[in-house]
Scaffold this active site. Sequence first.
Site, mmCIF file in Angstrom:
data_model
loop_
_atom_site.group_PDB
_atom_site.id
_atom_site.type_symbol
_atom_site.label_atom_id
_atom_site.label_comp_id
_atom_site.label_asym_id
_atom_site.label_seq_id
_atom_site.Cartn_x
_atom_site.Cartn_y
_atom_site.Cartn_z
ATOM 1 N N HIS A 61 0.877 -1.355 0.206
ATOM 2 C CA HIS A 61 -0.110 -0.039 -0.112
ATOM 3 C C HIS A 61 0.996 1.193 -0.066
ATOM 4 O O HIS A 61 1.686 1.386 0.746
ATOM 5 C CB HIS A 61 -0.981 -0.026 1.133
ATOM 6 C CG HIS A 61 -2.046 1.227 1.025
ATOM 7 N ND1 HIS A 61 -1.830 2.570 1.177
ATOM 8 C CD2 HIS A 61 -3.483 0.676 1.195
ATOM 9 C CE1 HIS A 61 -3.150 2.932 1.012
ATOM 10 N NE2 HIS A 61 -3.812 1.888 0.861
ATOM 11 N N ARG A 99 -6.383 10.326 -0.872
ATOM 12 C CA ARG A 99 -5.869 10.633 -2.246
ATOM 13 C C ARG A 99 -7.125 10.623 -3.406
ATOM 14 O O ARG A 99 -7.114 11.523 -4.257
ATOM 15 C CB ARG A 99 -4.843 9.545 -2.830
ATOM 16 C CG ARG A 99 -3.424 9.687 -2.036
ATOM 17 C CD ARG A 99 -2.520 8.904 -2.598
ATOM 18 N NE ARG A 99 -2.772 7.474 -1.891
ATOM 19 C CZ ARG A 99 -2.739 6.359 -2.732
ATOM 20 N NH1 ARG A 99 -2.396 6.445 -3.790
ATOM 21 N NH2 ARG A 99 -3.382 5.352 -2.439
#
Lengths: 557, 271
Positions: free
Chosen positions: A327, A347
């Site tokens: 990740h 994000r």
Amino acid sequence: MPYPDSLKELIKKVEATRPARVEKKKAGGEFPALNLDERKGVLEQFHPDVKEEGRREIKIGPNKGYRICHEMVDLVEARSRVNPDKVDLSKPDYTTDVLIIGGGGAGTSAALLAQEQGAKVIIATKLRHGDANTMMAEGGIQAATKGWKDSPYYHYLDIMGGGHFTNVPELVSTLSKEAPDVIRWLLSLGCNFSKFEDGTLKTMHGGGTSRKRMHFAADITGAEMMRTVRDEARNRIDDISVIEFSPAVELIMNDKGACAGAVLYNMETAEYLVIKAKSVVMATGGSGRLHVQNFMTTNHYGATADGIVMAYRAGVPLCFLHTIQYHPTGVIFPEQAEGILITEKFRGAGANLVNVDGNQFVFEREPRDVEAACIIRECVNVNKGVPTPTGKFGIWLDSPMLDVMFGEGYVKKEFPGKHILFSRFGIDIGVEPMLIYPTLHYQNGGLEFKDDGSTKIPGFYVAGEVGGGIHGENRLMGNSLLDIMVYGRISGKNAAQYAMNGVVDGELTLDHVRKYHQEIDESGIETDRISPMLLPDYTLEHVKAKQYSAEYEGTLR
Amino acid sequence: MCDTATIEKKVPEVAEELVPIYIMGKKYEVPASLTIMKAMEYAGYQYIRGAGCRGGICGACATVYRKPGDYHIRVGLACQTVVEADMYLTQIPFFPANRAVYKWEDVRGEAEEVFAAYPELFRCLACNACTKVCPMDIPVMDYVAAIKQGNLEKAAELSFDCIQCGLCATRCMAEMAQYHIAQMVRRLVGAKIAVPSPHVDKQVAAIKSGHYDEALKEVMALGTMDPFNQDANKENIDKLKELYNKRQGESHATDESWEPDDKYALLEDAR
């Protein structure tokens, strides 16, 4: 602990570039995304998967010759925890229609659907019911529920692109087609997805999505899903029993070649127990706690690849385990929170990644592997990482820009879990950015299975992260919460139907374990390793040196 | 035995101050910057119970502690709370709790159903011990009050961040297991009270009727790429890549009114 002065100084550089970055975003401008060739280039140079010294060939079993990470090979090239000659299979401690190994989201949804077919179900789980990566998944669950702009077709393309076009088409098609029905099912069970006032579900982007199809429940989507299905399983207590702190350590077969139960290990009493079942669903999840290449992990304490080990010994082939998902955004500082996942939703909402100078170096919505590789490149190759007080390097995730774009308090409201977490360390992520680095997150590959949940072994089904092929070489955000529900439901249903209709009874046996041990001996592997690992051992050397009996077989240590 | 992972084993590299903590009354010296969970592992404990996600969301590691000369009970999640010198701690990995069994198909989403399942709600003395003990800072007493007033939506909202660690139940004068009650309430709100989302049902119906089957069949026919023989199906994969590259991307700034120009494989009247 709050950021020290050295980092507070560096944060000023992030603040200096923020107004221009926000303006650009508001005008619809983005940092340029990489094209397919550029993606390939950065992956081939900087993704941890490509390090040849990080992997070796498996010497035994159905995938002999397959090169995967040492940590996983160590587990499959190991002996069983039990001596097959010592286990008394003639008097099972439990009998049931469907045995489900693993009490996370996949196992629990399998249990609900199996019960609905009329089956008696036992869930055997290593820790508590619901202690699983499902609980920790924050960002969301993908589903093309908005027919005016999205459909399983676009979802399919996104999944294939994210997986480098290597995914198994049937698994992908079923995943994308069943997705809206999973959302409908969860809503009907009382799962609180975030909605607009008119009832339209809120959806957002994730890395690699062409349409906003990520459904969420604030920033605790997985927890909300898990506690909902778990609560319903508890309502069906007459048919679904849960045995906690008792992981399966070996599958039991019958003499007709079908799967017929498992040996459990009660970690609290150190007893081995026999469950006879008409069919078995393997839903043990992933393997982040193997700490591949010494990376930190976002995973649950129990994520140690147990299901891979057991099924491989029984003859189920592995696939796509040559890739592991890192990740892009795990906490690298403060140290107490190291490895903890920072949801991709930051994000997705538009938070930039910036380097030590406060400059952007990557589009924030690249697929995860590409994003992770770009971060590693920025730190180890470009040398623009942010130095931490613990001697490492990280990258800033500029969460405060979300408050600037969407109004003060947005971060606190939309990301309550992460806001509380950081506030415990004296950091307000609505005001100060987070320091992140890639962290072990997901086992892209796993056991080979078909889109009806079945495997090459009759009576043996697979659901969730332990399976491989759906996500190809890389999973997109929001497709794992989806995967566990889609294939949990399918496997639960089909395992129950097999148990009720198609089962072939036979004499229980652990011969496959004897044969596996023989194969180890013949292959020249010299080891006293046993597996599954069950739990990672974080005991420090100064303690270990004095634990003279810790190496005895059968103890957890 | 298995070789085991090492990443979290490391002692902080800089020489660090050690502080005394008392695990169930027994003294250990541990680095001052560790969380309670890592400090117990530093001391030599290996968890079976009392550890879960190690990220503050699963509720497995509820911990209570006191400090000398201070009558207050303090709480925290072991994986999230940094040790303090001279703390006396124990974990509460399990606490018995009453959970009502009810038939989900039969409930309609009314407060009376919650009252019937959990009559102990009305034994609440409003002592607020639950709120004080909550490691997630949830106003437990307030959501209990909201339930009693029949305001299930408010209770669902106030209890949303609950991780079901059970500490509230350990302190409740009325002997309630608040977190189970809140779970029932949130489910009722989610399924029976909240506004429905008809777009989901429309899409499910379209999929079941086979509306997208043709489009999916075409794209599935292009097959997949063997990671270890990447040229084997190259022509088809190039077509697949072309479709992937030309698919229209929804921009970040869109709201719910956005629709793509390309209407291929979409649904009319889907809202």
